[in-house]
Design a protein around this motif. Structure first.
Motif, short mmCIF file in Angstrom:
data_model
loop_
_atom_site.label_atom_id
_atom_site.label_comp_id
_atom_site.label_asym_id
_atom_site.label_seq_id
_atom_site.Cartn_x
_atom_site.Cartn_y
_atom_site.Cartn_z
N GLY A 97 0.50 -1.05 0.15
CA GLY A 97 -0.11 0.06 0.07
C GLY A 97 1.18 1.29 -0.03
O GLY A 97 0.36 2.13 -0.56
N SER A 98 1.81 1.45 0.85
CA SER A 98 3.05 2.22 0.82
C SER A 98 3.14 3.26 -0.45
O SER A 98 3.40 4.22 -0.94
N HIS A 99 3.40 1.65 -1.16
CA HIS A 99 4.30 1.63 -2.81
C HIS A 99 2.97 2.58 -3.74
O HIS A 99 3.75 3.70 -4.20
N ARG A 100 2.13 2.34 -3.26
CA ARG A 100 0.60 2.74 -4.00
C ARG A 100 0.75 3.89 -4.19
O ARG A 100 0.87 4.83 -4.94
N LEU A 101 0.86 4.63 -2.68
CA LEU A 101 0.59 5.71 -1.98
C LEU A 101 1.65 6.81 -2.38
O LEU A 101 1.55 7.70 -2.91
N HIS A 102 3.22 6.13 -3.06
CA HIS A 102 3.88 6.85 -2.76
C HIS A 102 3.66 7.32 -4.29
O HIS A 102 4.50 8.23 -5.00
N GLU A 103 3.11 6.29 -4.75
CA GLU A 103 3.18 6.52 -6.53
C GLU A 103 1.89 7.54 -6.90
O GLU A 103 2.50 8.27 -7.65
N LEU A 104 0.96 7.56 -6.47
CA LEU A 104 0.08 8.19 -6.26
C LEU A 104 0.89 10.25 -5.81
O LEU A 104 0.06 10.91 -6.20
N MET A 105 1.47 9.91 -5.19
CA MET A 105 1.73 11.34 -4.11
C MET A 105 2.73 11.47 -5.34
O MET A 105 3.04 13.08 -5.54
N LEU A 106 3.96 10.79 -6.21
CA LEU A 106 4.74 11.38 -6.95
C LEU A 106 3.58 12.34 -8.54
O LEU A 106 3.99 12.56 -8.88
N GLN A 107 2.88 11.32 -8.33
CA GLN A 107 1.77 12.06 -9.72
C GLN A 107 1.20 13.32 -9.67
O GLN A 107 1.26 13.75 -9.95
N TYR A 108 0.28 13.36 -8.41
CA TYR A 108 0.05 14.27 -7.68
C TYR A 108 0.55 15.53 -8.24
O TYR A 108 0.73 17.08 -8.38
N HIS A 112 1.15 19.94 -8.97
CA HIS A 112 1.04 21.25 -8.67
C HIS A 112 2.62 21.14 -8.02
O HIS A 112 3.02 20.39 -6.97
N ALA A 113 3.15 22.53 -8.49
CA ALA A 113 5.18 22.36 -8.11
C ALA A 113 4.22 23.41 -7.59
O ALA A 113 5.39 23.26 -6.13
N ASP A 114 3.39 23.89 -5.93
CA ASP A 114 3.46 24.43 -4.90
C ASP A 114 3.38 23.16 -3.64
O ASP A 114 3.01 24.23 -2.95
N ALA A 115 3.02 22.68 -4.41
CA ALA A 115 2.69 21.29 -3.33
C ALA A 115 3.92 20.36 -2.46
O ALA A 115 5.35 19.86 -4.16
N ALA A 116 3.49 19.57 -2.28
CA ALA A 116 5.03 19.06 -1.13
C ALA A 116 4.19 17.85 -0.27
O ALA A 116 3.68 18.42 0.68
N PHE A 117 5.32 17.06 -0.17
CA PHE A 117 4.57 15.81 0.87
C PHE A 117 6.02 15.43 1.53
O PHE A 117 7.05 15.41 1.41
N SER A 118 6.48 15.62 3.29
CA SER A 118 6.91 15.05 4.40
C SER A 118 6.42 14.26 5.39
O SER A 118 5.50 13.28 4.69
N ILE A 119 7.51 13.48 5.60
CA ILE A 119 7.00 12.64 6.83
C ILE A 119 8.22 13.32 7.56
O ILE A 119 8.89 13.24 8.13
N ASP A 120 7.18 12.68 9.10
CA ASP A 120 7.47 13.65 10.60
C ASP A 120 8.18 12.74 10.97
O ASP A 120 8.41 11.73 10.82
N ILE A 170 -6.41 10.74 -8.50
CA ILE A 170 -4.99 12.00 -8.78
C ILE A 170 -6.02 12.82 -9.53
O ILE A 170 -5.95 14.01 -9.15
N GLU A 171 -6.91 12.40 -10.90
CA GLU A 171 -7.52 13.69 -11.36
C GLU A 171 -8.27 14.27 -10.63
O GLU A 171 -8.49 15.10 -10.69
N GLY A 172 -8.81 13.17 -9.75
CA GLY A 172 -9.99 14.39 -9.10
C GLY A 172 -9.23 15.06 -8.00
O GLY A 172 -9.68 16.51 -7.38
N LEU A 173 -8.10 14.66 -7.12
CA LEU A 173 -7.23 15.05 -6.55
C LEU A 173 -6.71 16.84 -6.75
O LEU A 173 -6.96 17.88 -6.09
N ALA A 174 -6.36 16.10 -8.06
CA ALA A 174 -5.98 17.55 -8.75
C ALA A 174 -6.96 18.45 -8.87
O ALA A 174 -6.97 19.53 -8.95
N GLY A 175 -8.35 17.95 -9.33
CA GLY A 175 -9.27 19.11 -9.48
C GLY A 175 -9.63 19.93 -8.28
O GLY A 175 -10.33 20.94 -8.38
#
Length: 182
Positions: A97-108, A112-120, A170-175
């Motif tokens: 699931g983590s692999h799929r999640l990270h794929e989705l994050m990279l696609q997202y 959006h160049a102004d977005a970022a993900f991190s892990i605290d 991802i298209e939905g999240l982009a929308g």
């Protein structure tokens, strides 16, 4: 046109509620002034279904907004004149699931160049948006905060079952986040 808004403010470690009297927006001179952003955030909360209130330490340009889904959204003005909006979106699940999640994050992030993900430090994933303070007007800040809250809620749901996400996710999240860029 003056109005009042319920605001929660922290002083010396204890929280209290009070009414904040906002000046008319044409009296506002600087969007990097904490009191000015207090008024803009209060106006955004007044018009939002997703945001319930906010907290700010006296004298600091950092706020915590309470979202309707009981999560906190952090808003801060950083030295470079940028406004950051961030929140925790959840922990990673099993490796597949983590692999799929990270794929989705990279696609997202491709949208959006102004977005970022991190892990605290606790392992929680965080979603962040960065905007120039000077690009914000009252309506724009409200729109940004509302859409960010919606987007964070969608990512929290996605964190629960990343393998169920299809290409339209991802298209939905982009929308959801269109119009957030300055």
């Amino acid at each position: 046109n003056h109005s009042t808004s319920r605001v929660t403010q922290t002083t010396t470690g204890s929280a209290r509620c009070h009414l904040l009297r906002r000046a008319p927006m044409n009296d506002v001179h600087s969007l990097d002034d904490p009191e000015t952003l207090d008024a803009l955030i209060a106006a955004a909360i007044d018009q939002s279904d997703q945001l319930l209130g906010f907290v700010r330490e006296d004298g600091t340009p950092a706020w915590r907004l309470l979202a309707a889904d009981d999560h906190w959204i952090d808003v801060a003005v950083i030295d470079s004149g940028l406004l950051t909006i961030s929140t925790g979106i959840g922990m990673s699940g099993p490796a597949q699931g983590s692999h799929r999640l990270h794929e989705l994050m990279l696609q997202y992030l491709g949208f959006h160049a102004d977005a970022a993900f991190s892990i605290d430090a606790t392992g929680e994933h965080r979603l962040q948006q960065t905007l120039p303070v000077t690009a914000l007007a009252q309506e724009r800040l409200g729109e940004c905060l509302e859409r960010f809250a919606n987007r964070a809620h969608a990512w929290r749901s996605l964190m629960q079952s990343p393998n169920a996400a299809g290409a339209s996710t991802i298209e939905g999240l982009a929308g959801i986040s269109q119009g957030l860029r300055a």
